[in-house]
Design a protein around this motif. Structure first.
Motif, short mmCIF file in Angstrom:
data_model
loop_
_atom_site.label_atom_id
_atom_site.label_comp_id
_atom_site.label_asym_id
_atom_site.label_seq_id
_atom_site.Cartn_x
_atom_site.Cartn_y
_atom_site.Cartn_z
N ASN A 228 -4.63 -1.71 -4.35
CA ASN A 228 -4.81 -0.71 -3.30
C ASN A 228 -5.15 -1.39 -1.97
N ASP A 229 -6.02 -2.40 -2.01
CA ASP A 229 -6.35 -3.13 -0.78
C ASP A 229 -5.10 -3.79 -0.19
N ILE A 230 -4.31 -4.41 -1.03
CA ILE A 230 -3.07 -5.05 -0.57
C ILE A 230 -2.12 -4.01 0.02
N CYS A 231 -2.02 -2.88 -0.66
CA CYS A 231 -1.17 -1.78 -0.18
C CYS A 231 -1.63 -1.33 1.20
N ASN A 232 -2.93 -1.16 1.38
CA ASN A 232 -3.47 -0.72 2.67
C ASN A 232 -3.23 -1.77 3.76
N GLN B 204 0.03 -1.53 5.15
CA GLN B 204 0.21 -0.21 5.75
C GLN B 204 1.21 0.66 4.97
N LYS B 205 1.05 0.62 3.66
CA LYS B 205 1.86 1.45 2.77
C LYS B 205 0.96 2.53 2.17
N LYS B 206 1.58 3.60 1.72
CA LYS B 206 0.82 4.70 1.16
C LYS B 206 0.89 4.74 -0.37
N THR B 207 1.83 4.04 -0.94
CA THR B 207 2.02 4.05 -2.39
C THR B 207 1.92 2.63 -2.94
N ILE B 208 1.10 2.46 -3.96
CA ILE B 208 1.00 1.16 -4.62
C ILE B 208 2.26 0.98 -5.45
N ASN B 209 2.95 -0.13 -5.21
CA ASN B 209 4.13 -0.40 -6.02
C ASN B 209 3.93 -1.68 -6.83
#
Length: 167
Positions: free
Chosen positions: A57-61, A64-69
């Protein structure tokens, strides 16, 4: 038998016990594992998933993405020092994508019917023609009923007129 394991708090999510027991049995078929050890394994697995999800989630944020892939999860494994798992996770991801693609190709309704597309198109055209024909018949019947109703009204008016003339 009373269990000595501490039950998880109500708001804490854990993995299903049956899944943990199945994995233990598959990995250690000839080994007995105490209930406390099973509970500890379950808690460790849950904590690992929480840690991995939080890092992903931290990496996703940061990106600047909204979905963890999957890419975020693999990066989280690397960052947490699980590079070997990251490589295995990438292999599993590739396999899953290949299976999903194959399943998508196989799951088209046309292919599952076993009828050539040309035949399906011909059947569709027949159904359309039959529907148009039924619609035309229904419209013709409505038109005839309307004409009969008009004729009855005219006849009724003529009869009323003739009765008035008789008086």
């Amino acid at each position: 038998m009373a269990s000595t394991a501490i039950p998880p708090e109500d708001d804490e999510l854990t993995l299903p016990r049956a899944s943990i027991n199945k994995m233990i049995k598959e990995l250690l078929p000839n080994t007995r594992v105490a209930n406390e050890s099973r509970e500890l394994i379950m808690n460790c697995c849950t904590e690992f998933i929480h840690l991995l999800a939080s890092e992903a989630n931290d990496i996703c944020n940061l990106r600047q993405k909204k979905t963890i892939n999957a890419e975020h999860v693999v990066s989280a494994l690397d960052k947490l020092g699980f590079e070997d798992y990251a490589k295995e996770a990438e292999e599993v991801l590739r396999d899953c994508k290949a299976v999903a693609a194959k399943r998508r190709r196989q799951s088209t309704r046309l292919e599952n019917l076993g009828i050539p597309e040309e035949e399906l198109l011909r059947q569709q055209q027949e159904l359309f023609a039959k529907a148009r024909e039924e619609q035309a018949v229904a419209e013709q019947q409505q038109w005839q009923q309307l004409q009969q109703l008009q004729q009855m009204q005219q006849a009724s008016m003529q009869q009323a007129d003739s009765e008035q003339e008789d008086y």
